[in-house]
Motif scaffolding. Structure first.
Motif, PDB file in Angstrom:
ATOM      1  N   ALA A   1       0.859  -1.251   0.540  1.00  0.00           N
ATOM      2  CA  ALA A   1       0.117   0.489  -0.378  1.00  0.00           C
ATOM      3  C   ALA A   1       0.888   1.389   0.074  1.00  0.00           C
ATOM      4  O   ALA A   1       2.105   1.269   0.606  1.00  0.00           O
ATOM      5  CB  ALA A   1      -0.945  -0.017   1.206  1.00  0.00           C
ATOM      6  N   ASP A   2       0.303   2.403  -0.456  1.00  0.00           N
ATOM      7  CA  ASP A   2       0.754   3.721  -0.482  1.00  0.00           C
ATOM      8  C   ASP A   2       1.079   4.796   1.173  1.00  0.00           C
ATOM      9  O   ASP A   2      -0.201   4.844   1.152  1.00  0.00           O
ATOM     10  CB  ASP A   2       1.059   4.773  -1.686  1.00  0.00           C
ATOM     11  CG  ASP A   2       1.948   5.210  -1.046  1.00  0.00           C
ATOM     12  OD1 ASP A   2       1.921   6.330  -0.090  1.00  0.00           O
ATOM     13  OD2 ASP A   2       2.002   6.166  -2.226  1.00  0.00           O
ATOM     14  N   LEU A   3       1.514   3.800   2.160  1.00  0.00           N
ATOM     15  CA  LEU A   3       0.682   3.831   3.247  1.00  0.00           C
ATOM     16  C   LEU A   3       2.156   5.734   4.012  1.00  0.00           C
ATOM     17  O   LEU A   3       2.466   6.206   4.597  1.00  0.00           O
ATOM     18  CB  LEU A   3       0.663   3.672   4.780  1.00  0.00           C
ATOM     19  CG  LEU A   3       0.237   2.211   4.374  1.00  0.00           C
ATOM     20  CD1 LEU A   3       0.184   1.601   5.749  1.00  0.00           C
ATOM     21  CD2 LEU A   3      -1.787   2.779   4.111  1.00  0.00           C
TER      22      LEU A   3
ATOM     23  N   GLY B   1       8.180   8.671   3.480  1.00  0.00           N
ATOM     24  CA  GLY B   1       9.359   9.605   3.053  1.00  0.00           C
ATOM     25  C   GLY B   1      10.016   8.739   2.838  1.00  0.00           C
ATOM     26  O   GLY B   1      10.361   7.795   2.248  1.00  0.00           O
ATOM     27  N   ARG B   2      11.808   9.615   2.950  1.00  0.00           N
ATOM     28  CA  ARG B   2      12.682   8.890   1.932  1.00  0.00           C
ATOM     29  C   ARG B   2      13.920   9.227   2.739  1.00  0.00           C
ATOM     30  O   ARG B   2      14.828  10.472   1.872  1.00  0.00           O
ATOM     31  CB  ARG B   2      12.948  10.339   0.641  1.00  0.00           C
ATOM     32  CG  ARG B   2      11.620  10.193  -0.639  1.00  0.00           C
ATOM     33  CD  ARG B   2      11.459  11.466  -1.070  1.00  0.00           C
ATOM     34  NE  ARG B   2      10.814  11.547  -2.446  1.00  0.00           N
ATOM     35  CZ  ARG B   2      10.783  12.265  -3.210  1.00  0.00           C
ATOM     36  NH1 ARG B   2      11.304  13.115  -3.442  1.00  0.00           N
ATOM     37  NH2 ARG B   2      10.386  12.431  -3.973  1.00  0.00           N
ATOM     38  N   PRO B   3      13.470   7.847   3.736  1.00  0.00           N
ATOM     39  CA  PRO B   3      15.252   8.356   4.382  1.00  0.00           C
ATOM     40  C   PRO B   3      16.222   7.508   4.066  1.00  0.00           C
ATOM     41  O   PRO B   3      15.839   7.234   2.853  1.00  0.00           O
ATOM     42  CB  PRO B   3      14.573   6.762   5.862  1.00  0.00           C
ATOM     43  CG  PRO B   3      13.305   6.181   4.917  1.00  0.00           C
ATOM     44  CD  PRO B   3      12.988   7.126   3.587  1.00  0.00           C
TER      45      PRO B   3
ATOM     46  N   VAL C   1      10.291  -0.145   3.873  1.00  0.00           N
ATOM     47  CA  VAL C   1      10.614  -1.050   3.424  1.00  0.00           C
ATOM     48  C   VAL C   1      11.806   0.337   2.760  1.00  0.00           C
ATOM     49  O   VAL C   1      13.317  -0.604   2.752  1.00  0.00           O
ATOM     50  CB  VAL C   1       9.861  -1.019   1.748  1.00  0.00           C
ATOM     51  CG1 VAL C   1       9.010  -2.617   2.230  1.00  0.00           C
ATOM     52  CG2 VAL C   1       8.515  -0.311   1.153  1.00  0.00           C
ATOM     53  N   ARG C   2      11.609   1.322   3.129  1.00  0.00           N
ATOM     54  CA  ARG C   2      12.507   1.572   2.417  1.00  0.00           C
ATOM     55  C   ARG C   2      14.054   1.960   2.903  1.00  0.00           C
ATOM     56  O   ARG C   2      15.048   3.028   3.838  1.00  0.00           O
ATOM     57  CB  ARG C   2      11.978   3.577   2.147  1.00  0.00           C
ATOM     58  CG  ARG C   2      11.747   3.742   1.019  1.00  0.00           C
ATOM     59  CD  ARG C   2      11.612   4.620   0.344  1.00  0.00           C
ATOM     60  NE  ARG C   2      10.924   4.551  -0.944  1.00  0.00           N
ATOM     61  CZ  ARG C   2      10.306   5.319  -2.271  1.00  0.00           C
ATOM     62  NH1 ARG C   2      10.662   7.098  -1.300  1.00  0.00           N
ATOM     63  NH2 ARG C   2       9.092   5.526  -2.514  1.00  0.00           N
ATOM     64  N   PHE C   3      13.804   1.289   4.469  1.00  0.00           N
ATOM     65  CA  PHE C   3      14.713   1.128   5.372  1.00  0.00           C
ATOM     66  C   PHE C   3      16.425   0.309   4.842  1.00  0.00           C
ATOM     67  O   PHE C   3      17.097   0.660   5.503  1.00  0.00           O
ATOM     68  CB  PHE C   3      14.686   1.376   6.634  1.00  0.00           C
ATOM     69  CG  PHE C   3      13.852   1.794   7.514  1.00  0.00           C
ATOM     70  CD1 PHE C   3      14.186   3.281   7.122  1.00  0.00           C
ATOM     71  CD2 PHE C   3      13.227   1.212   8.993  1.00  0.00           C
ATOM     72  CE1 PHE C   3      12.847   3.925   7.981  1.00  0.00           C
ATOM     73  CE2 PHE C   3      12.606   2.171   9.650  1.00  0.00           C
ATOM     74  CZ  PHE C   3      12.485   3.958   9.049  1.00  0.00           C
TER      75      PHE C   3
ATOM     76  N   HIS D   1       4.367   4.195  -9.389  1.00  0.00           N
ATOM     77  CA  HIS D   1       5.631   5.176 -10.915  1.00  0.00           C
ATOM     78  C   HIS D   1       7.363   4.673 -10.792  1.00  0.00           C
ATOM     79  O   HIS D   1       7.894   5.499 -11.052  1.00  0.00           O
ATOM     80  CB  HIS D   1       5.536   6.654 -11.019  1.00  0.00           C
ATOM     81  CG  HIS D   1       5.868   7.570 -10.011  1.00  0.00           C
ATOM     82  ND1 HIS D   1       4.646   7.301  -8.795  1.00  0.00           N
ATOM     83  CD2 HIS D   1       6.274   8.543  -9.870  1.00  0.00           C
ATOM     84  CE1 HIS D   1       5.247   7.729  -7.403  1.00  0.00           C
ATOM     85  NE2 HIS D   1       6.055   9.073  -8.292  1.00  0.00           N
ATOM     86  N   ARG D   2       7.610   3.992  -9.389  1.00  0.00           N
ATOM     87  CA  ARG D   2       9.152   3.502  -9.111  1.00  0.00           C
ATOM     88  C   ARG D   2       8.867   2.082  -9.036  1.00  0.00           C
ATOM     89  O   ARG D   2       7.784   1.656  -8.392  1.00  0.00           O
ATOM     90  CB  ARG D   2       8.747   4.065  -7.494  1.00  0.00           C
ATOM     91  CG  ARG D   2       8.620   5.251  -6.860  1.00  0.00           C
ATOM     92  CD  ARG D   2       9.425   5.935  -7.473  1.00  0.00           C
ATOM     93  NE  ARG D   2       9.063   7.523  -6.831  1.00  0.00           N
ATOM     94  CZ  ARG D   2       9.115   9.198  -7.629  1.00  0.00           C
ATOM     95  NH1 ARG D   2      10.278   8.773  -8.562  1.00  0.00           N
ATOM     96  NH2 ARG D   2       9.060   9.887  -7.571  1.00  0.00           N
ATOM     97  N   ALA D   3       9.749   1.779  -9.909  1.00  0.00           N
ATOM     98  CA  ALA D   3      10.028   0.301  -9.568  1.00  0.00           C
ATOM     99  C   ALA D   3      11.153   0.035  -8.789  1.00  0.00           C
ATOM    100  O   ALA D   3      12.374   0.204  -9.092  1.00  0.00           O
ATOM    101  CB  ALA D   3      11.088   0.286 -10.877  1.00  0.00           C
TER     102      ALA D   3
HETATM  103  C1  3PG Z   1       4.440   9.996  -3.085  1.00  0.00           C
HETATM  104  O1  3PG Z   1       4.523  10.874  -1.963  1.00  0.00           O
HETATM  105  O2  3PG Z   1       4.437  10.946  -4.365  1.00  0.00           O
HETATM  106  C2  3PG Z   1       4.399   8.712  -3.170  1.00  0.00           C
HETATM  107  O3  3PG Z   1       4.137   7.951  -1.676  1.00  0.00           O
HETATM  108  C3  3PG Z   1       6.090   8.655  -4.279  1.00  0.00           C
HETATM  109  O4  3PG Z   1       6.878   8.549  -2.773  1.00  0.00           O
HETATM  110  P1  3PG Z   1       7.941   8.923  -3.744  1.00  0.00           P
HETATM  111  O5  3PG Z   1       7.862   9.988  -4.553  1.00  0.00           O
HETATM  112  O6  3PG Z   1       9.455   9.909  -2.653  1.00  0.00           O
HETATM  113  O7  3PG Z   1       8.844   8.019  -4.265  1.00  0.00           O
END
Ligand code: 3PG
Length: 396
Positions: free
Chosen positions: A18-20, A60-62, A115-117, A148-150
């Motif tokens: 999911a996108d949480l 986020g973008r950790p 998952v981005r840890f 849109h992210r692979a």
């Molecule tokens: C967003 O908030 O647009 C999505 O969750 C994707 O996040 P990202 O741009 O950090 O990949």
């Protein structure tokens, strides 16, 4: 894309991406739970059919393990919305996850840590994807906002988990942003705003082949005005996009698209909430002033034009709506779309980012046909691109 109903669920462990990625304040409190609520129907459906849900997301973008980006603050809200006690692991792969997944009862939910840890997530590392997949039997992708992210959890896992199908949110986003845009009820209008034309070129070019009417607003209009030789004062202009603006105007003409630029604008003496402001014709912005919103004549013309349409897609605000003084144009569009949806059955699609925030601020979110949960993802779809997270489902 395969859908949920096709999969056999009882007793199965379902990996749900999911996108949480919700905004949290300094006290780690959720300030907007839209994305959590939007993920609920798919999860509830799975639980209701006896599945065990292993839920994954980024936040986020950790760069590496960062407590501030933990998904822990989401557990109480998720539990409340789902009506089950969500269990959370301290990691997204490894022994603890394996144990907790194995112990899940039918109808139970295990939320994995961000998952981005792991840098392997964004690298779409196959070994990492395999580890994520190893605890589940099948895959549901409901993370439209991240499609849109692979990445490993959006694309890589589909190589190891089959079937891999779309969740209800993903399906709805595609139905509107692809389906309704490809086969709109006509006349079809697009409203494109935002501060820069450079970020919307792809969307405008793609929509020019589909729409009957294109309404432009936001900071980008001053690049169009300057290209037409108007005085723009100290309004935002992208000097290197003047030729492009001219060519977009010509393209619209050649395709028979009615291109509407505001005829009047609200100008300010500075970029601030308490700036002096006045309404001037778009063709003669005085020296030292900058345009921060569309004017009342423009709103009237836009509204009358929208009255004649059956499908409307909106991306990007009309002005600096964060400042009350310059929010009228954006508010008026939000109200018009809500009115047309509820009284005339017009299909209205709000495509991500700032325009969604504006509709929510106006309290009109439940009045539109569809509000996208994806910013970047909806923009890329509207540009006519294929999203890797969706493509992976097709292939599976
Ligand atoms: C967003 O908030 O647009 C999505 O969750 C994707 O996040 P990202 O741009 O950090 O990949």
């Amino acid at each position: 894309v395969g859908t949920l109903g096709e999969a056999d669920l009882r007793g199965k462990k379902v990996f749900v991406r999911a996108d949480l990625n919700v905004p949290l304040d300094d006290a780690q409190k959720i300030t907007d739970d839209t994305r959590i609520r939007a993920s609920v129907p798919t999860i509830k459906f799975l639980l209701g059919n006896g599945a065990k849900v292993i839920l994954a997301s980024h936040l986020g973008r950790p760069k590496g393990v960062t407590p501030k980006y933990s998904l822990k603050p989401l557990v109480p809200r998720l539990s409340e919305l789902l009506g089950v006690d969500v269990v959370m692991s301290n990691d997204c792969i490894g022994e603890e996850v394996e144990k907790l997944a194995a112990a899940l009862p039918d109808g139970g939910v295990l939320l994995l840590e961000n998952v981005r840890f792991y840098k392997e997530e964004e690298k779409n590392d196959p070994e990492f994807a395999k580890k994520l997949a190893s605890v589940a039997d099948l895959y549901v992708n409901d993370a439209f906002g991240t499609a849109h992210r692979a990445h490993a959890s959006t694309e890589g896992v589909t190589k190891f988990l089959k079937p891999a199908v779309a969740g209800f949110l993903m399906q709805k986003e595609l139905d509107y942003l692809v389906g309704a845009v490809a086969n709109p009820k006509k006349p079809f209008a697009a409203i494109v705003g935002g501060s820069k034309v450079s970020t919307k070129i792809g969307v405008i070019e793609s929509l020019l082949s589909k729409v009957d009417v294109l309404i432009l607003g936001g900071g980008m209009i001053f690049t169009f005005y300057k290209a037409q030789g108007y005085a723009v004062g100290k309004s935002l202009v992208e000097e290197d996009k003047l030729e492009l603006a001219t060519s977009l105007i010509e393209k619209a003409k050649a395709k028979g698209v009615a291109l509407l630029l505001p005829t009047d604008v609200v100008v300010a003496d500075k970029f601030a909430a308490d700036a002096e402001s006045k309404i001037v014709p778009a063709s003669s912005i005085p020296d030292g002033w900058m345009g921060l919103d569309v004017g009342p004549d423009a709103i009237k013309t836009f509204s009358e034009t929208l009255d004649t349409t059956k499908t409307i897609i909106w991306n990007g605000p009309m002005g600096v709506f964060e400042f009350e003084k310059f929010a009228a144009g954006t508010d008026a569009i939000a109200k018009k779309l809500a009115e047309l949806t509820t009284t005339k059955g017009v299909t209205t699609i709000i495509g991500g980012g700032d325009s969604v925030a504006a509709v929510e601020k106006a309290g009109l979110a439940d009045k539109m046909s569809h509000i996208s949960t994806g910013g970047g993802a909806s923009l890329e779809l509207l540009e006519g691109k294929t999203l890797p997270g969706v493509l992976a489902l097709d292939e599976a």
